[in-house]
Scaffold this active site. Structure first.
Site, PDB file in Angstrom:
ATOM      1  N   ALA A  64       0.851  -1.199   0.000  1.00 44.38           N
ATOM      2  CA  ALA A  64       0.000   0.000   0.000  1.00 44.38           C
ATOM      3  C   ALA A  64       0.882   1.242   0.000  1.00 44.38           C
ATOM      4  O   ALA A  64       1.985   1.232   0.556  1.00 44.38           O
ATOM      5  CB  ALA A  64      -0.894  -0.006   1.229  1.00 44.38           C
ATOM      6  N   GLY A 107       0.724  -5.185   0.798  1.00 45.52           N
ATOM      7  CA  GLY A 107      -0.273  -5.387  -0.264  1.00 45.52           C
ATOM      8  C   GLY A 107       0.321  -6.047  -1.498  1.00 45.52           C
ATOM      9  O   GLY A 107      -0.385  -6.759  -2.224  1.00 45.52           O
ATOM     10  N   GLU A 110       0.137  -9.535  -0.731  1.00 46.13           N
ATOM     11  CA  GLU A 110      -1.280  -9.941  -0.809  1.00 46.13           C
ATOM     12  C   GLU A 110      -1.711 -10.123  -2.262  1.00 46.13           C
ATOM     13  O   GLU A 110      -2.480 -11.026  -2.590  1.00 46.13           O
ATOM     14  CB  GLU A 110      -2.161  -8.895  -0.105  1.00 46.13           C
ATOM     15  CG  GLU A 110      -1.989  -8.945   1.407  1.00 46.13           C
ATOM     16  CD  GLU A 110      -2.647  -7.761   2.110  1.00 46.13           C
ATOM     17  OE1 GLU A 110      -2.315  -6.608   1.751  1.00 46.13           O
ATOM     18  OE2 GLU A 110      -3.468  -7.983   3.005  1.00 46.13           O
ATOM     19  N   GLU A 130       3.845  -4.637   7.628  1.00 43.55           N
ATOM     20  CA  GLU A 130       2.915  -3.616   8.128  1.00 43.55           C
ATOM     21  C   GLU A 130       3.080  -3.365   9.617  1.00 43.55           C
ATOM     22  O   GLU A 130       2.799  -2.273  10.107  1.00 43.55           O
ATOM     23  CB  GLU A 130       1.456  -4.026   7.840  1.00 43.55           C
ATOM     24  CG  GLU A 130       1.064  -4.009   6.374  1.00 43.55           C
ATOM     25  CD  GLU A 130       1.279  -5.345   5.684  1.00 43.55           C
ATOM     26  OE1 GLU A 130       2.116  -6.146   6.165  1.00 43.55           O
ATOM     27  OE2 GLU A 130       0.613  -5.583   4.671  1.00 43.55           O
TER      28      GLU A 130
END
Ligand code: DAK
Length: 254
Positions: A64, A107, A110, A130
């Site tokens: 992200a 992300g 992910e 994170e």
């Protein structure tokens, strides 16, 4: 598209290259929306039978976009475009191969877990850092990571934020193969091309059924699989005929 490059190395294969090199392909909202738009296009085009997602040699994606976070007047995670884009990626029905070189963090990691087959370049590093910004893998990571690699390894990665290398990712089940870094995209394209030769109906059904094994209790998914006993398609007839006639099948997606 400003943040991705969409190309068609072959008519049946769409290649989506994440293209924010200065930000290590951080998944800004705009980038996610573009990926979702490209996938919707790929879904709507019968000719496209498989998709490859790649980054660049330094980064598949660093996750992200941390710099976007303070700009948001609501928790960035909750923004509708972001959530809708992740949903589109998650629900994309055709096979996706990720060609992962460099960092696949947060992300980015992910996104690899939403891909169906992951090819890791030798220089790939997978991680869920994170925790370093007092957050967690909230776009599916806390749920998909333990399913992919088991509880203790997922805890190790998520609680320390330490990345793992390509070979470890492969041993632990985050990647299917390790390829030389400069051949990773080529290898992913080869696999996509192989899939594209198959019946698209069968390929999509296989994807849906395998994903079902992560989502449903075994008794329920087995009974759904059994319902497919009625599976009958022109492609299936063609596959059988081609086998008997000792020729290459020509699948039309019917
Ligand atoms: N976002 C924005 N910019 C990034 C970035 C990121 N994630 N990662 C790297 N960059 C930018 C750097 O700021 C730098 O830009 P400039 O300073 O040159 O302008 C450029 O990319 C190069 O980075 P570095 O100078 O740091 O390069 P290094 O080789 O030294 O290090 C690195 C590369 C990838 C190891 C390092 O940049 C790094 O650690 N990046 C951050 C990785 C990270 O923490 N990823 C996770 C992001 S959070 C949710 C909750 C949370 C989340 C989602 C949902 N819910 C509650 C629903 C969070 C998700 C995440 O993914």
């Amino acid at each position: 598209m400003k943040n991705i490059i969409v190309s068609r190395p072959q008519p049946a294969v769409m290649l989506i290259t994440l293209n924010r090199p200065k930000a290590f392909n951080a998944l800004s909202k705009a980038l996610l929306v573009e990926v979702a738009t490209a996938l919707k296009d790929a879904e709507g085009e019968d000719e496209v039978r498989a998709v490859v997602i790649a980054g660049n040699e330094r980064a598949f994606s660093a996750g992200a976009d941390i710099k976007e976070m303070p700009e948001s007047d609501m928790p960035m995670w909750a923004e509708a475009d972001r959530l809708k884009s992740w949903k589109t990626i998650e629900g994309f029905p055709k096979p996706v191969v990720a060609a992962v070189t460099g960092w696949a963090l947060g992300g980015g990691c992910e996104l690899t877990m939403l891909s169906d087959i992951v090819i890791a370049g030798e220089n790939a590093r997978f991680g869920t850092p994170e925790v370093n910004i007092a957050a967690f893998s909230g776009d599916g990571g806390t749920q998909r990571l333990p399913r992919a690699i088991g509880k203790t390894r997922a805890m190790l990665m998520a609680l320390t934020g330490e990345p793992i290398d390509a070979r470890t990712a492969c041993d632990w089940g985050l990647a299917a193969e390790v390829a030389p870094t400069d051949r990773t995209v080529e290898r992913a394209l080869e696999i996509a091309a192989k899939i594209a030769e198959m019946s698209p109906l069968a390929a999509q059904m296989i994807k849906a059924e395998i994903l079902m094994s992560y989502e449903k209790p075994l008794d329920e998914s087995l009974s759904l699989e059994r319902k497919l006993l009625l599976w009958q398609t022109e492609d299936h007839d063609e596959g059988i005929a081609a086998f008997v006639e000792k020729r290459k099948p020509e699948f039309k997606g019917r």
